[in-house]
Design a protein around this motif. Structure first.
Motif, mmCIF file in Angstrom:
data_model
loop_
_atom_site.group_PDB
_atom_site.id
_atom_site.type_symbol
_atom_site.label_atom_id
_atom_site.label_comp_id
_atom_site.label_asym_id
_atom_site.label_seq_id
_atom_site.Cartn_x
_atom_site.Cartn_y
_atom_site.Cartn_z
ATOM 1 N N ARG A 69 0.807 -1.212 0.000
ATOM 2 C CA ARG A 69 0.000 0.000 0.000
ATOM 3 C C ARG A 69 0.843 1.266 0.000
ATOM 4 O O ARG A 69 0.319 2.363 -0.235
ATOM 5 C CB ARG A 69 -0.955 -0.013 1.191
ATOM 6 N N ASN A 72 1.307 2.594 -3.925
ATOM 7 C CA ASN A 72 0.356 3.546 -4.527
ATOM 8 C C ASN A 72 -0.171 4.548 -3.498
ATOM 9 O O ASN A 72 -1.215 5.160 -3.689
ATOM 10 C CB ASN A 72 -0.807 2.821 -5.223
ATOM 11 N N MET A 74 -1.621 4.355 -0.681
ATOM 12 C CA MET A 74 -2.888 4.189 0.021
ATOM 13 C C MET A 74 -2.710 4.382 1.521
ATOM 14 O O MET A 74 -3.645 4.720 2.232
ATOM 15 C CB MET A 74 -3.479 2.795 -0.246
ATOM 16 N N LEU A 77 -3.594 7.620 3.570
ATOM 17 C CA LEU A 77 -4.936 7.932 4.060
ATOM 18 C C LEU A 77 -5.044 7.743 5.563
ATOM 19 O O LEU A 77 -5.927 8.276 6.207
ATOM 20 C CB LEU A 77 -5.964 7.000 3.412
ATOM 21 N N ILE A 78 -4.149 6.924 6.101
ATOM 22 C CA ILE A 78 -4.230 6.642 7.532
ATOM 23 C C ILE A 78 -3.543 7.777 8.273
ATOM 24 O O ILE A 78 -2.401 8.122 7.971
ATOM 25 C CB ILE A 78 -3.566 5.292 7.839
ATOM 26 N N VAL A 102 -3.162 11.243 -7.840
ATOM 27 C CA VAL A 102 -4.247 10.728 -8.671
ATOM 28 C C VAL A 102 -3.692 9.991 -9.884
ATOM 29 O O VAL A 102 -4.099 8.880 -10.217
ATOM 30 C CB VAL A 102 -5.189 11.879 -9.086
ATOM 31 N N ARG A 105 -2.108 6.686 -8.913
ATOM 32 C CA ARG A 105 -3.053 5.587 -8.692
ATOM 33 C C ARG A 105 -3.721 5.135 -9.982
ATOM 34 O O ARG A 105 -4.275 4.040 -10.043
ATOM 35 C CB ARG A 105 -4.085 6.001 -7.648
ATOM 36 N N GLN A 106 -3.680 5.994 -10.992
ATOM 37 C CA GLN A 106 -4.139 5.501 -12.296
ATOM 38 C C GLN A 106 -3.104 4.572 -12.915
ATOM 39 O O GLN A 106 -3.450 3.629 -13.616
ATOM 40 C CB GLN A 106 -4.404 6.674 -13.240
ATOM 41 N N MET A 110 -5.023 -1.476 -8.097
ATOM 42 C CA MET A 110 -4.950 -2.244 -6.857
ATOM 43 C C MET A 110 -6.199 -3.105 -6.697
ATOM 44 O O MET A 110 -7.304 -2.676 -6.971
ATOM 45 C CB MET A 110 -4.812 -1.317 -5.661
ATOM 46 N N PHE A 112 -8.065 -5.712 -3.840
ATOM 47 C CA PHE A 112 -8.033 -5.930 -2.402
ATOM 48 C C PHE A 112 -8.436 -7.360 -2.048
ATOM 49 O O PHE A 112 -9.034 -8.070 -2.848
ATOM 50 C CB PHE A 112 -8.973 -4.946 -1.708
ATOM 51 N N ASN A 116 -14.457 -5.489 -3.721
ATOM 52 C CA ASN A 116 -15.221 -4.316 -3.321
ATOM 53 C C ASN A 116 -15.803 -3.575 -4.514
ATOM 54 O O ASN A 116 -15.539 -2.398 -4.711
ATOM 55 C CB ASN A 116 -14.332 -3.376 -2.498
ATOM 56 N N PRO A 117 -16.602 -4.267 -5.338
ATOM 57 C CA PRO A 117 -17.238 -3.524 -6.430
ATOM 58 C C PRO A 117 -18.190 -2.472 -5.875
ATOM 59 O O PRO A 117 -18.686 -2.609 -4.771
ATOM 60 C CB PRO A 117 -18.005 -4.612 -7.199
ATOM 61 N N PHE A 118 -18.396 -1.416 -6.655
ATOM 62 C CA PHE A 118 -19.402 -0.428 -6.267
ATOM 63 C C PHE A 118 -20.778 -1.056 -6.448
ATOM 64 O O PHE A 118 -20.964 -1.903 -7.326
ATOM 65 C CB PHE A 118 -19.306 0.812 -7.164
ATOM 66 N N ILE A 132 -13.804 8.914 -14.711
ATOM 67 C CA ILE A 132 -13.257 10.029 -13.912
ATOM 68 C C ILE A 132 -11.949 10.526 -14.491
ATOM 69 O O ILE A 132 -11.540 11.641 -14.221
ATOM 70 C CB ILE A 132 -13.051 9.671 -12.421
ATOM 71 N N ALA A 182 -9.698 -2.317 -12.399
ATOM 72 C CA ALA A 182 -8.361 -1.738 -12.283
ATOM 73 C C ALA A 182 -7.676 -1.669 -13.648
ATOM 74 O O ALA A 182 -7.014 -0.689 -13.975
ATOM 75 C CB ALA A 182 -7.515 -2.559 -11.310
#
Ligand SMILES: Nc1ncnc2c1ncn2[C@@H]1O[C@H](COP(=O)(O)OP(=O)(O)OP(=O)(O)O)[C@@H](O)[C@H]1O
Ligand SMILES: [Mg+2]
Lengths: 272, 311
Positions: A69, A72, A74, A77-78, A102, A105-106, A110, A112, A116-118, A132, A182
């Motif tokens: 993580r 990229n 990630m 964020l923490i 941005v 990450r393109q 990644m 997981f 985790n699909p929307f 986007i 991805a």
């Protein structure tokens, strides 16, 4: 206890010819990472050649996900985390001031552990990245969706249900959908954090085959607790232990003749 | 011994079931009982005035003529306008608190917003009279009518008294804001980290993540919060009664005074002397009950539909 720096195999210093110049090589130099006061990574130095599969193995909590993580960003964020050293993508520091997160990450997809699909349609899931990132026209989107689903070996199964909710697919299909999603960004690198740990053997096999197909095009880094999987899919394996990179080598040499005692202990199942 | 304890358990089980079933049944029964009483009390008015009770716009106690259209209109318009005013603000607060606020700010601000819900209605009314009305009369209404030149449009025409549909809507908006924002905040914070990370890992900016992953995931819950606010607004009595002007006239202008079903009941019940006046007020209660139930049902249907689409 002092842990010696990992010894690099010759393959590390002279990447094979067909990977030279290809996009998607990753290099970590003395990379350390802290969650608050807790140091999770200690001076990790590692080269990941482009267009190959690298597996990260090691006991739980050894920092595999943290390192993955970090590539990229990630982890940024923490709250209350920090790092030292550098991770470079194609020679460029991912944490550098000129690096746009941005775009980073393109370029680095990644996947997981838990898919985790929307909660939207299959099509909208895959089209999300291109949308986007500015792909406007319907034809371009259609093409991107189809080719990504094909590359994720999912097209034949979902081509008649592109408008159906992604949550209606099976777990294995949803995970491949996440891979397709991805891929739709045309990344140079694909990071996978235990992508198969919640899947049955058949779904797992599909994903392993898929990774095998993909590695001619992009760099793949996969975290896995399944040593057979690491042996099956990866060209190179990195063994982490207590936040340190102990050994990294061609997978075959690593599994047949590990140089470090702890590596051998781990892969022969004596701990972890 | 073993069998005794099992029998003991099963008889305790049975009692437990009977008691909880009775509790569960008592709620629809109570609801049905209240509704029945209200409709029985309202019956003389419905019998005498028929549909014109709903459509008639004359409420003349002296003449014994009761048409509740202005109250129905006022109830619906003030509540909907309150919702329109409160929702963006409440969502803004909720998104700020769940996504942007530094942790040390989150608790205090959330607490303050929640505290808005603890202020008694009559205090809102007082504040409305002494602070809100002058501001509306001297600043907001002239600004809307003159500066923005909206004075010629039906919505903003007429003299600016202060007491008005607009005043009632603004106070209602403030009163329902904490409900909407609390529910929205909860559901936003409950959006799984995996959903946020999915968007970010695809190169979404923070704002895109909120727009595309967080809010849609929380959508049905947010709508639930808005509906909850609407339910509160429809039945709110005291503060509205103090600010709306209490005039039973139909007017398109938000500057004009209005009336609501709840206000007319509160204002007139003590003095209701004739049978039909009492029945008319009961009928207002019945209409309010039906409108509220209908709003809740539409809301539930909406939430259900959104939830199904989300799947
Ligand atoms: N958000 C966090 N906050 C604080 N500490 C964390 C956080 N995430 C991970 N850690 C700690 O950092 C260390 C490395 O964790 P990491 O998740 O990278 O391990 P891992 O090798 O991926 O383990 P696993 O195989 O169980 O996934 C662990 O000791 C873990 O407790
Ligand atoms: Mg992990």
């Amino acid at each position: 206890m002092t842990v010696p720096a990992p010894r690099l195999s010759t393959a590390d210093r002279t990447p094979s010819q067909d990977t030279v110049g290809a996009l998607g090589s990753i290099e970590a130099a003395d990379y350390s990472f802290w969650y608050g006061a807790k140091q999770a990574l200690h001076q990790v130095s590692l080269q990941i050649p482009a267009r190959s599969v690298t597996a990260f193995i090691g006991p739980s909590g050894c920092g595999k996900s943290t390192f993955l993580r970090s590539i990229n960003r990630m982890n940024a964020l923490i709250p209350d985390t920090r790092h030292e050293g550098a991770i470079r993508l194609d020679g460029e520091d991912v944490n550098g001031t000129s690096m746009d997160v941005v775009q980073l990450r393109q370029r680095i997809g990644m996947v997981f552990q838990r898919w985790n699909p929307f909660p939207r349609s299959v099509y909208d899931n895959v089209a999300y990245g291109p949308r986007i990132n500015g792909t406007g026209s319907r034809q371009e989107l259609d093409a991107a969706v189809e080719s990504s689903l094909r590359r994720a070996a999912l097209w034949d199964e979902v081509k008649d249900r592109l408008r159906d909710s992604a949550l209606g697919l099976s777990g294995g299909q949803q995970q491949r959908l996440c891979i397709a999603r991805a891929l739709a960004n045309q990344p140079e690198v694909l990071l996978l954090d235990e992508p198969c740990s919640a899947l049955d053997p058949i779904a797992t096999q599909k994903i392993e085959e898929l990774l095998y197909e993909l590695k001619s095009e992009i760099t793949i880094v996969i975290v896995t607790h399944n040593l057979q999987q690491a042996a099956r899919v990866s060209d190179r394996t990195a063994f982490f232990y207590m936040g340190r990179l102990i050994e990294v080598d061609a997978t075959q040499s690593m599994f047949t003749s590990p140089r470090e005692e702890r590596t051998e202990a781990y892969i022969t199942g004596r701990f972890g | 011994m073993g069998s005794t304890s099992i029998e003991g358990a099963s008889s305790a089980d049975r009692w437990y079931r009977i008691i909880t079933t009775a509790c569960a049944l008592s709620i629809p029964l109570l609801l049905g009982f209240i509704a029945l009483q209200v409709f029985v009390g309202a019956w003389p008015a419905f019998e005498k005035f028929g549909l014109s009770f709903l459509t008639g716009s004359t409420w003349d106690v002296g003449a014994g003529e009761f048409g509740a259209a202005p109250m129905i209109y006022g109830t619906v318009v003030s509540s909907v306008l309150a919702l329109v005013l409160a929702t963006p603000l409440a969502l803004g607060v909720a998104i700020f608190l769940s996504e942007f606020a530094p942790p040390w700010l989150r608790q205090p601000v959330a607490f303050l917003v929640d505290l808005l819900a603890a202020i008694p209605s009559v205090v809102y009314g007082l504040w409305g009279i002494f602070v809100l009305l002058p501001v509306l009369r001297e600043d907001v209404m002239p600004f809307l009518a003159t500066t923005l030149g909206l004075g010629n449009t039906p919505l903003f025409s007429g003299p600016a008294y202060g007491n008005s549909m607009l005043a009632a809507s603004v106070i209602l908006a403030i009163m329902i804001l904490p409900y909407i924002s609390a529910v929205a905040r909860e559901v936003l914070m409950a959006v799984p980290r995996a959903q946020r990370e999915a968007a970010l890992a695809l190169g979404a900016t923070r704002w895109e993540m909120i727009r595309d992953a967080v809010v849609p995931y929380a959508r049905s819950g947010i709508i639930g919060g808005i509906i909850l606010g609407l339910g509160r607004a429809l039945g709110e009595t005291m503060a509205v009664t103090m600010l709306i002007g209490n005039r039973a006239e139909l007017s398109a202008s938000l500057f004009a005074p209005g009336y609501t079903l709840a206000s007319v009941i509160a204002n007139e019940f003590a003095e209701a002397s004739t049978e039909f006046h009492t029945a008319a007020l009961m009928a207002c209660g019945a209409v309010l009950l039906v409108v509220t139930l209908m709003v809740n049902m539409i809301a539930r249907w909406l939430v259900g539909r959104v939830a199904r689409e989300g799947r």
